[in-house]
Enzyme design. Sequence first.
Site, PDB file in Angstrom:
ATOM      1  N   THR A   1      -5.476   4.155  11.217  1.00  0.00           N
ATOM      2  CA  THR A   1      -4.691   5.092  10.972  1.00  0.00           C
ATOM      3  C   THR A   1      -3.331   5.019  10.103  1.00  0.00           C
ATOM      4  O   THR A   1      -2.780   5.749   9.299  1.00  0.00           O
ATOM      5  CB  THR A   1      -3.951   5.882  11.980  1.00  0.00           C
ATOM      6  OG1 THR A   1      -3.483   4.991  13.088  1.00  0.00           O
ATOM      7  CG2 THR A   1      -4.913   6.643  12.808  1.00  0.00           C
TER       8      THR A   1
ATOM      9  N   VAL B   1      16.298  -5.990  -3.391  1.00  0.00           N
ATOM     10  CA  VAL B   1      17.344  -5.217  -3.250  1.00  0.00           C
ATOM     11  C   VAL B   1      18.596  -5.901  -2.428  1.00  0.00           C
ATOM     12  O   VAL B   1      17.959  -6.584  -1.420  1.00  0.00           O
ATOM     13  CB  VAL B   1      17.085  -3.995  -2.380  1.00  0.00           C
ATOM     14  CG1 VAL B   1      18.300  -3.145  -2.142  1.00  0.00           C
ATOM     15  CG2 VAL B   1      16.052  -2.996  -2.946  1.00  0.00           C
TER      16      VAL B   1
ATOM     17  N   GLU C   1      -7.318   2.606  15.419  1.00  0.00           N
ATOM     18  CA  GLU C   1      -8.313   3.527  14.745  1.00  0.00           C
ATOM     19  C   GLU C   1      -8.091   3.993  13.197  1.00  0.00           C
ATOM     20  O   GLU C   1      -8.125   4.830  12.864  1.00  0.00           O
ATOM     21  CB  GLU C   1      -7.945   5.035  15.731  1.00  0.00           C
ATOM     22  CG  GLU C   1      -8.572   4.732  17.004  1.00  0.00           C
ATOM     23  CD  GLU C   1     -10.101   5.039  17.082  1.00  0.00           C
ATOM     24  OE1 GLU C   1     -10.679   5.359  15.808  1.00  0.00           O
ATOM     25  OE2 GLU C   1     -10.638   4.962  17.894  1.00  0.00           O
TER      26      GLU C   1
ATOM     27  N   LEU D   1       4.951   1.665   6.911  1.00  0.00           N
ATOM     28  CA  LEU D   1       5.577   1.045   8.134  1.00  0.00           C
ATOM     29  C   LEU D   1       7.012   1.218   8.549  1.00  0.00           C
ATOM     30  O   LEU D   1       7.605   1.081   9.537  1.00  0.00           O
ATOM     31  CB  LEU D   1       5.216  -0.574   8.154  1.00  0.00           C
ATOM     32  CG  LEU D   1       3.805  -0.974   7.934  1.00  0.00           C
ATOM     33  CD1 LEU D   1       3.607  -2.405   7.626  1.00  0.00           C
ATOM     34  CD2 LEU D   1       3.091  -0.489   9.239  1.00  0.00           C
TER      35      LEU D   1
ATOM     36  N   THR E   1       0.787  -1.305   0.028  1.00  0.00           N
ATOM     37  CA  THR E   1       0.014   0.073  -0.045  1.00  0.00           C
ATOM     38  C   THR E   1       0.784   1.218   0.159  1.00  0.00           C
ATOM     39  O   THR E   1       0.616   2.170  -0.840  1.00  0.00           O
ATOM     40  CB  THR E   1      -1.127   0.076   1.292  1.00  0.00           C
ATOM     41  OG1 THR E   1      -1.512  -1.330   1.214  1.00  0.00           O
ATOM     42  CG2 THR E   1      -2.068   1.084   1.005  1.00  0.00           C
ATOM     43  N   ALA E   2       1.886   1.262   0.884  1.00  0.00           N
ATOM     44  CA  ALA E   2       2.722   2.673   0.916  1.00  0.00           C
ATOM     45  C   ALA E   2       3.465   2.683  -0.283  1.00  0.00           C
ATOM     46  O   ALA E   2       3.477   3.837  -0.983  1.00  0.00           O
ATOM     47  CB  ALA E   2       3.734   2.370   2.300  1.00  0.00           C
TER      48      ALA E   2
ATOM     49  N   ILE F   1      -2.945   3.825   6.725  1.00  0.00           N
ATOM     50  CA  ILE F   1      -3.310   4.446   5.282  1.00  0.00           C
ATOM     51  C   ILE F   1      -3.222   6.009   5.561  1.00  0.00           C
ATOM     52  O   ILE F   1      -2.331   6.806   4.786  1.00  0.00           O
ATOM     53  CB  ILE F   1      -4.575   4.037   4.816  1.00  0.00           C
ATOM     54  CG1 ILE F   1      -4.646   2.585   4.759  1.00  0.00           C
ATOM     55  CG2 ILE F   1      -4.715   4.655   3.453  1.00  0.00           C
ATOM     56  CD1 ILE F   1      -4.239   1.766   3.318  1.00  0.00           C
TER      57      ILE F   1
ATOM     58  N   LYS G   1     -17.404   2.525   5.400  1.00  0.00           N
ATOM     59  CA  LYS G   1     -17.396   2.431   6.813  1.00  0.00           C
ATOM     60  C   LYS G   1     -17.842   3.885   7.563  1.00  0.00           C
ATOM     61  O   LYS G   1     -17.388   4.938   7.170  1.00  0.00           O
ATOM     62  CB  LYS G   1     -15.768   2.513   7.149  1.00  0.00           C
ATOM     63  CG  LYS G   1     -15.302   2.259   8.677  1.00  0.00           C
ATOM     64  CD  LYS G   1     -13.740   2.387   8.669  1.00  0.00           C
ATOM     65  CE  LYS G   1     -13.435   2.690  10.160  1.00  0.00           C
ATOM     66  NZ  LYS G   1     -12.131   2.610  10.392  1.00  0.00           N
TER      67      LYS G   1
ATOM     68  N   GLU H   1      -8.085  -3.603   4.803  1.00  0.00           N
ATOM     69  CA  GLU H   1      -7.728  -2.253   5.577  1.00  0.00           C
ATOM     70  C   GLU H   1      -8.965  -1.595   5.907  1.00  0.00           C
ATOM     71  O   GLU H   1      -9.897  -1.430   4.964  1.00  0.00           O
ATOM     72  CB  GLU H   1      -6.739  -1.497   4.491  1.00  0.00           C
ATOM     73  CG  GLU H   1      -5.351  -2.054   4.489  1.00  0.00           C
ATOM     74  CD  GLU H   1      -4.388  -1.342   5.760  1.00  0.00           C
ATOM     75  OE1 GLU H   1      -4.988  -0.855   6.530  1.00  0.00           O
ATOM     76  OE2 GLU H   1      -3.383  -1.697   5.776  1.00  0.00           O
TER      77      GLU H   1
END
Lengths: 511, 368
Positions: A346, A187, A344, A335, A16-17, A348, A80, A51
């Site tokens: 958070t 890598v 909560e 991450l 995702t990131a 994303i 949501k 997610e």
Amino acid sequence: MDNGRVKNIVIVGGGTAGWMSAAALSKLMPKGQGNVTLVESEEIGTVGVGEATIPQIATFNERLGINEDDFIRETQATFKLGIEFVDWAKKGDRYFHPFGTHGFDLEGIEFHHYWNKLREQGDNRNIEDYSINAAAAYNDKFIRPQSEHGPIINKLGYAFHFDAILYAKFLRKFSEGNGARRIEGKVEKVNLRNDNGFIESITLADGQVLEADLFIDCTGFRGLLIEEALQTGYIDWSEYLPVDSAVAIPCEKIGEPIPYTRSTAREAGWQWRIPLQHRTGNGYVYCSQYQSKEEAEKTLLSNLDGKPLASPKHLRFKTGRRKKFWSKNCVAIGLSAGFMEPLESTSIHLIQSGISKLIALFPDKSMNPVERDEYNRLLEVGYAHIRDFLILHYTLTERDDSAFWNYVRTMSIPDSLKRKMALIESRGRFFKYDDELFNVTSWMAVAIGQGYTPKGYNPMVDSLSEENITQSLRNIRAAIDKAVEAMPTQQAFIDRFCKAQDVYTAAGENI
Amino acid sequence: MNQLRRIIIIGDSIEAWLPAAYLRARLPSDDYQITLIETAENSIANNGDILARPTSKNLHHTIETAEHELGSKAKARPALCAAITNDKGATINLPFGNYGVDREGTEFQHLWKFSGSEKPLSEFNLALVMHKASLFIPEAPKGAPAYDYGYILDEQGYKNILKSKANAKHIMADTLSVKHGVHGIDEIICNDISHCADLYIDARNIDYETAWQNNHLKIIGGFDAFDHQSGMRLHRIQMAMERLFKLWPDREFAAIEIAEYNRLEAAQSVHMKDMNLLLQQNVQGCSDALTRKIKLFESRGRIAIEDFEIYSKAEWIAALSAMGIVAQNYDRLAHRIDAIALAQWVEQLHAAIANVVKQLSDRKTRKH
């Protein structure tokens, strides 16, 4: 001519990131003047499970020009409206943290003060009775607010539950459409410059060397660039947020998906339940000091709605953040920047926040320390605010049925949180800082939901007669009931506007 | 009952009458007694003009004062910027409107710099351009840089409006003595008569380290001459009242709430002081926040926004530019727009602003 311009950006890590970063940068980088390359390996799994998000994600999608219905269809998303917390204050208890607001402010005074006054006088209605989000959520209703819907429905705030792996795929398509290049590879080595310690290049396992002006580290907990290569250091917050492990598993959905996330407190942590269109995401976040991996897995498996659809996936983490999110010519996003449990939703948002601040402070090759320091300062503040809000959930528990809950109930908490809690306790006072994510509704929902009801209310509330307040609150409840009554079910709304393809024919490989 | 009911406000001119009017609007008149002890001691009244920043519209809405009332009774004239003259004689205009128009998420000052336009940045601020030409329309035409407006008010006329709204018991103090005790102020001896209250709002210009202690709340301290010109004279009272309202106490005066008030007040004071240092064009001893602002602006024309800011980005740009701080570069993301097309667009925007001004000037000439 501008020789100092950042032309080549290498993002290490998909997930995702990585793909959110690639999507934003490929969209926003000047066309033809920069290259965005993402390196990922199919051999390395991503953390992505189901997610849950918060409403700010709409801003990210909007800025990228992503159509909301397309996004929902492609990621098997559902809507949501908030989070239901079960067994948090004590066993058998539940409360709802809604997006949107509680009621309406009256005469410039926040709604919860009026609610608290009536409560003091014996009215036993819950504050969530004044939340359109809570009412819609518990009736499985949803409608996308439009300007013509009027003030009540326009108070409805919403976010999404989605399949993170599908989201990454969706963003990959988007990014590649905007010119981002994907390289499959692992890598092997990070090469630093001798003169200033900047990352010069990365060497892949196949010998390919990728140079860049700016590197984005999306390698997850490991922090391949930011930590292993640049040794930035980590600030450990596990004394406040001691959960350090998770086990996740999808299961078959039973019935229609509900429009909210459920967080159920368990013996040594809490279990999430995230409903998607095609399945339900589940996970148990726990503290390994108080429960073994096997016990945790057993706990999760015995609390699923439907048949498991995969093998349980175990994760380890340490709550905290990097000492620097941006070091030299490397920015850690996701991450690799830090970890806070998804209580909560958070994760994303923190990715999104890192990307938007990077774009706002986009550097040139010199990586001016002024901009880097400002980026780090803003992120530090943002992380600390979220940390405090998460701790609030634990420190307010009354549970004393396990060693874990005894620890979190009695642990010391940061001074910044102590001050906020004292202000809430005295009369429900709350001041939101500019960069603070959670607003008064969130803080009051959790505090009041866990029995930390303000002892008093703003005395200015007495400017309105009791009769007037009672009538106003009655009107709000009636308006909410009427609005929710008229809403379609979430499933009907999805069926009409954004139904995903049948999972078993279209995306069966994702299960 | 622990509710505070009696409030005494000590001070002169709008510093005293504004809190009185504000509280009267917010508090039920039957339950709260507001007394205003008017004293010229430590007064900052100048009986000239006073600037009300655009944010004062909220205040005037609260005290139910319409624009036409400000016009008829306080000779209100629209203000599109705060015009400051510093000790060195330099004039600095802090605009109540944006520089240019942002595009694709990039702020205009970066686009302007990248475009290489030779026109000064200030000519892209419609509020500043109209101020210079003594022109005004309440709202920017579509597509033009947005702005808001405040008012220049006749202080005496404005004070009379506030007085009429306050409906407070009024005492002119020939002699005044404040008696302090362990719990704050015990009593005020005014004209040899003792007056007691639950809360004392001190609107005299007295330097203080802590704004609120026990039952004594000081709302004007460390007054700077720039506060007249920047509109802070009125704005800081408005902020003090809004904070007080959010933290309205009872007679216990909870320490945690008073501490929060003082913390917020101190944070805002830092921004005010920083701006005043910039306006004075001497930033020695400024806060870390201003140091950051200067460095970031110098580097690439960015404005760092801190918690509880008072001034807008445009006002900071104006003050930093007036100080001679020049952005060395611009946000690279400006490059997303084709350079030739951007240069044309910037020139078109400049022409559009000039056209607005011309049309207004022509209309003004025809009227005359």
